[in-house]
Write a protein that holds these residues in place. Structure first.
Motif, short mmCIF file in Angstrom:
data_model
loop_
_atom_site.label_atom_id
_atom_site.label_comp_id
_atom_site.label_asym_id
_atom_site.label_seq_id
_atom_site.Cartn_x
_atom_site.Cartn_y
_atom_site.Cartn_z
N GLY A 42 -3.94 -2.11 3.06
CA GLY A 42 -2.54 -2.45 2.88
C GLY A 42 -2.17 -2.99 1.51
O GLY A 42 -1.00 -3.27 1.24
N VAL A 43 -3.15 -3.15 0.63
CA VAL A 43 -2.90 -3.68 -0.72
C VAL A 43 -2.32 -2.59 -1.61
O VAL A 43 -2.77 -1.45 -1.60
CB VAL A 43 -4.19 -4.29 -1.31
N VAL A 44 -1.31 -2.96 -2.40
CA VAL A 44 -0.59 -1.99 -3.24
C VAL A 44 -1.23 -1.84 -4.63
O VAL A 44 -2.00 -2.69 -5.08
CB VAL A 44 0.89 -2.39 -3.43
N PHE A 45 -0.86 -0.74 -5.28
CA PHE A 45 -1.15 -0.55 -6.70
C PHE A 45 0.08 -1.08 -7.44
O PHE A 45 1.12 -0.42 -7.48
CB PHE A 45 -1.42 0.92 -7.02
N HIS A 46 -0.04 -2.30 -7.99
CA HIS A 46 1.11 -3.00 -8.56
C HIS A 46 1.41 -2.63 -10.01
O HIS A 46 2.44 -3.01 -10.55
CB HIS A 46 0.91 -4.52 -8.46
N ARG A 47 0.50 -1.88 -10.63
CA ARG A 47 0.68 -1.52 -12.05
C ARG A 47 0.11 -0.12 -12.23
O ARG A 47 -1.10 0.08 -12.18
CB ARG A 47 -0.08 -2.53 -12.91
N ARG A 138 8.78 0.77 -7.98
CA ARG A 138 9.85 0.37 -7.05
C ARG A 138 9.34 0.40 -5.62
O ARG A 138 9.59 -0.52 -4.84
CB ARG A 138 11.06 1.28 -7.21
N GLU A 139 8.63 1.47 -5.27
CA GLU A 139 8.00 1.57 -3.95
C GLU A 139 6.53 1.88 -4.17
O GLU A 139 6.12 3.04 -4.20
CB GLU A 139 8.67 2.66 -3.10
N PRO A 140 5.71 0.83 -4.36
CA PRO A 140 4.31 1.03 -4.75
C PRO A 140 3.48 1.81 -3.73
O PRO A 140 3.69 1.67 -2.53
CB PRO A 140 3.76 -0.39 -4.88
N GLY A 141 2.55 2.61 -4.24
CA GLY A 141 1.56 3.25 -3.40
C GLY A 141 0.57 2.19 -2.95
O GLY A 141 0.42 1.14 -3.59
N LYS A 142 -0.09 2.44 -1.82
CA LYS A 142 -1.03 1.44 -1.35
C LYS A 142 -2.29 2.05 -0.76
O LYS A 142 -2.34 3.25 -0.47
CB LYS A 142 -0.37 0.52 -0.33
N ILE A 143 -3.27 1.18 -0.61
CA ILE A 143 -4.53 1.54 0.06
C ILE A 143 -4.25 1.34 1.55
O ILE A 143 -4.04 0.21 1.99
CB ILE A 143 -5.68 0.63 -0.40
N VAL A 144 -4.22 2.43 2.29
CA VAL A 144 -3.99 2.33 3.73
C VAL A 144 -5.25 1.75 4.37
O VAL A 144 -5.16 0.85 5.21
CB VAL A 144 -3.65 3.71 4.33
N LYS A 145 -6.41 2.25 3.96
CA LYS A 145 -7.69 1.81 4.53
C LYS A 145 -8.78 1.98 3.49
O LYS A 145 -8.79 2.97 2.75
CB LYS A 145 -8.00 2.65 5.77
N ALA A 146 -9.67 1.01 3.42
CA ALA A 146 -10.85 1.10 2.54
C ALA A 146 -12.10 1.06 3.42
O ALA A 146 -12.21 0.21 4.30
CB ALA A 146 -10.86 -0.06 1.56
N THR A 147 -13.02 2.01 3.18
CA THR A 147 -14.26 2.05 3.95
C THR A 147 -15.43 2.24 3.01
O THR A 147 -15.30 2.88 1.97
CB THR A 147 -14.24 3.20 4.98
N VAL A 148 -16.57 1.68 3.38
CA VAL A 148 -17.79 1.83 2.59
C VAL A 148 -18.83 2.58 3.41
O VAL A 148 -18.87 2.46 4.63
CB VAL A 148 -18.36 0.46 2.12
N ALA A 149 -19.63 3.37 2.72
CA ALA A 149 -20.68 4.15 3.40
C ALA A 149 -21.93 4.19 2.53
O ALA A 149 -21.86 4.01 1.33
CB ALA A 149 -20.19 5.56 3.67
#
Length: 149
Positions: A42-47, A138-149
């Protein structure tokens, strides 16, 4: 240790990042640990600056926040900041990286040796390219889900 980190982005798909513990073991451990705890979900790309980089990893979305964990000691290397390079954001203090990171859109050699490189995009760079631009967007893209493998 985890070998890949996958960010599912709101801009359309998965970005698979090859982790580089050979370059920055402490930073890879931090990023993988935060990702596995759901910190980046849920974290956005703010820049997002075209021709330069997309920065995210701040839970406040402002570029001023980080995790509750202590800042990391720099792990600078000779690895170049090329297209797809994943590196840590920080303040002017070299030892201030925490949870924020950036992904380079193009070569950014002026950053070499001054920021900790921890990974490289193996696939899905087109989804990074598709992130909304701005500082902040204005409407930032975000990480919907992060997974590690």
């Amino acid at each position: 240790m985890a070998e890949t980190l996958t960010f599912t982005l709101s801009s359309g798909g998965d970005v698979v990042i090859k982790l580089r513990p050979d370059l920055a073991p402490g930073h890879v451990e931090r990023i993988a640990g935060l990702a596995s705890e759901g910190f980046y979900d849920g974290v956005v790309f703010h820049r997002v600056i075209p021709g330069f980089m997309a920065q995210g990893g701040d839970p406040t979305g402002t570029g001023t926040g980080g995790s509750d964990l202590p800042d990391l000691q720099a792990e600078f290397s000779d690895e170049p900041h090329a297209r797809g390079t994943c590196s840590m954001a920080r303040t002017s203090n070299p030892h201030s990286a925490n949870s924020q990171f950036f992904i380079c859109f193009d070569d950014a050699g002026f950053l070499d040796g001054q920021y900790t490189v921890w990974g490289e995009v193996a696939s899905g760079m087109e989804h990074v390219d598709a992130l909304p631009v701005g500082e902040p967007p204005r409407e930032p893209g975000k990480i919907v889900k992060a997974t590690v493998a």
